[in-house]
Design a protein around this motif. Structure first.
Motif, PDB file in Angstrom:
ATOM      1  N   VAL A 132      63.704  72.395 -50.523  1.00  0.00           N
ATOM      2  CA  VAL A 132      64.437  71.169 -50.188  1.00  0.00           C
ATOM      3  C   VAL A 132      64.948  70.596 -51.503  1.00  0.00           C
ATOM      4  O   VAL A 132      64.162  70.321 -52.417  1.00  0.00           O
ATOM      5  N   GLY A 133      66.264  70.438 -51.608  1.00  0.00           N
ATOM      6  CA  GLY A 133      66.877  69.947 -52.831  1.00  0.00           C
ATOM      7  C   GLY A 133      66.503  68.509 -53.147  1.00  0.00           C
ATOM      8  O   GLY A 133      66.047  67.754 -52.283  1.00  0.00           O
ATOM      9  N   ALA A 134      66.717  68.125 -54.381  1.00  0.00           N
ATOM     10  CA  ALA A 134      66.422  66.769 -54.834  1.00  0.00           C
ATOM     11  C   ALA A 134      67.230  65.742 -54.048  1.00  0.00           C
ATOM     12  O   ALA A 134      68.348  66.008 -53.615  1.00  0.00           O
TER      13      ALA A 134
ATOM     14  N   VAL B 234      69.496  65.964 -43.821  1.00  0.00           N
ATOM     15  CA  VAL B 234      69.250  67.331 -44.271  1.00  0.00           C
ATOM     16  C   VAL B 234      70.079  68.359 -43.497  1.00  0.00           C
ATOM     17  O   VAL B 234      70.272  68.233 -42.289  1.00  0.00           O
ATOM     18  N   LYS B 235      70.629  69.336 -44.224  1.00  0.00           N
ATOM     19  CA  LYS B 235      71.380  70.441 -43.624  1.00  0.00           C
ATOM     20  C   LYS B 235      71.008  71.713 -44.358  1.00  0.00           C
ATOM     21  O   LYS B 235      70.748  71.688 -45.559  1.00  0.00           O
ATOM     22  N   ARG B 236      71.057  72.829 -43.633  1.00  0.00           N
ATOM     23  CA  ARG B 236      70.783  74.128 -44.254  1.00  0.00           C
ATOM     24  C   ARG B 236      71.970  74.510 -45.123  1.00  0.00           C
ATOM     25  O   ARG B 236      73.117  74.355 -44.738  1.00  0.00           O
TER      26      ARG B 236
ATOM     27  N   THR C  92      62.806  74.552 -39.089  1.00  0.00           N
ATOM     28  CA  THR C  92      62.118  75.656 -38.409  1.00  0.00           C
ATOM     29  C   THR C  92      62.497  77.032 -38.933  1.00  0.00           C
ATOM     30  O   THR C  92      61.982  78.031 -38.451  1.00  0.00           O
ATOM     31  N   LYS C  93      63.407  77.078 -39.899  1.00  0.00           N
ATOM     32  CA  LYS C  93      63.860  78.355 -40.436  1.00  0.00           C
ATOM     33  C   LYS C  93      63.803  78.299 -41.964  1.00  0.00           C
ATOM     34  O   LYS C  93      64.264  77.335 -42.572  1.00  0.00           O
ATOM     35  N   SER C  94      63.246  79.335 -42.589  1.00  0.00           N
ATOM     36  CA  SER C  94      63.169  79.395 -44.048  1.00  0.00           C
ATOM     37  C   SER C  94      64.562  79.312 -44.646  1.00  0.00           C
ATOM     38  O   SER C  94      65.536  79.732 -44.039  1.00  0.00           O
ATOM     39  N   GLY C  95      64.652  78.771 -45.845  1.00  0.00           N
ATOM     40  CA  GLY C  95      65.939  78.681 -46.521  1.00  0.00           C
ATOM     41  C   GLY C  95      65.989  77.491 -47.449  1.00  0.00           C
ATOM     42  O   GLY C  95      64.972  76.882 -47.770  1.00  0.00           O
ATOM     43  N   THR C  96      67.197  77.140 -47.851  1.00  0.00           N
ATOM     44  CA  THR C  96      67.430  76.016 -48.748  1.00  0.00           C
ATOM     45  C   THR C  96      68.123  74.902 -47.973  1.00  0.00           C
ATOM     46  O   THR C  96      69.081  75.149 -47.250  1.00  0.00           O
ATOM     47  N   TYR C  97      67.638  73.683 -48.145  1.00  0.00           N
ATOM     48  CA  TYR C  97      68.141  72.528 -47.396  1.00  0.00           C
ATOM     49  C   TYR C  97      68.457  71.402 -48.365  1.00  0.00           C
ATOM     50  O   TYR C  97      67.703  71.159 -49.306  1.00  0.00           O
ATOM     51  N   VAL C  98      69.561  70.712 -48.121  1.00  0.00           N
ATOM     52  CA  VAL C  98      69.986  69.601 -48.972  1.00  0.00           C
ATOM     53  C   VAL C  98      70.683  68.544 -48.129  1.00  0.00           C
ATOM     54  O   VAL C  98      71.086  68.803 -46.998  1.00  0.00           O
ATOM     55  N   GLY C  99      70.869  67.375 -48.709  1.00  0.00           N
ATOM     56  CA  GLY C  99      71.743  66.371 -48.120  1.00  0.00           C
ATOM     57  C   GLY C  99      71.063  65.214 -47.427  1.00  0.00           C
ATOM     58  O   GLY C  99      69.869  65.167 -47.252  1.00  0.00           O
ATOM     59  N   ILE C 100      71.934  64.272 -47.037  1.00  0.00           N
ATOM     60  CA  ILE C 100      71.514  63.084 -46.307  1.00  0.00           C
ATOM     61  C   ILE C 100      72.431  62.958 -45.106  1.00  0.00           C
ATOM     62  O   ILE C 100      73.581  62.580 -45.264  1.00  0.00           O
TER      63      ILE C 100
END
Length: 164
Positions: free
Chosen positions: A128-130, A149-151, A139-147
């Protein structure tokens, strides 16, 4: 107050620990930490300093919480999690007393300043990004960012991109 070390457990200056909290040997509690009723901190956990661990939180083995990271209540942090500085798991009205409200899965990295809404579950192997606001289950592995949160799909850098 002074620093104390015994049986591989290290507790920094000015930390406040509830009598009903369980801290296993091999954990490191930095200075100015607050650990509340029913919290359980397992071996290999590192609370760097100025952390607040609310009631009934569980911090599993090899978790690192950087300065200022906060768990408010009923949160489970699984093994090998990194929580960046000033990341926060929000609390709720305790209407689910005795249940784990929020879960952060194994091998997860939470960026600095991230806020996680109460009751959210984050699966294993997530980054999860800063400064992200996690307002729903991941529910799915990966990188998430935003306000909110989005994949984020990550492109792998290739040297070929510069030779076109």
């Amino acid at each position: 107050m002074c620093e104390k070390s015994f049986n591989g457990l290290h507790i920094g200056k000015y930390s406040i620990i509830s009598e009903s909290a369980i801290i296993e040997d091999g954990a490191t509690i930095g200075p100015y930490c607050e650990i509340h009723d029913g919290a359980h901190i397992k071996k290999g956990a590192l609370l760097q300093g100025r952390n607040r661990i609310g009631p009934n939180c569980v911090i599993n083995e090899n978790v690192t919480m950087k300065n200022g990271a906060v768990l408010t209540n009923n949160t489970v942090v699984e093994e090998n999690v990194f929580m960046g500085p000033n990341s926060i798991v929000l609390g709720d009205d305790l209407s689910r007393e005795g249940k784990s409200n929020t879960t952060i899965g194994k091998n997860t990295h939470i960026g600095a300043g991230t806020i996680i809404k109460a009751g959210v579950s984050i699966c294993n192997n997530v980054t999860v990004g800063a400064l992200t606001f996690v307002n729903k289950d991941i529910t799915k592995s990966g990188t998430y960012v935003g306000i909110p949160v989005k994949r984020k799909s990550i492109s792998v850098w290739s040297n070929d991109a510069f030779h076109r």
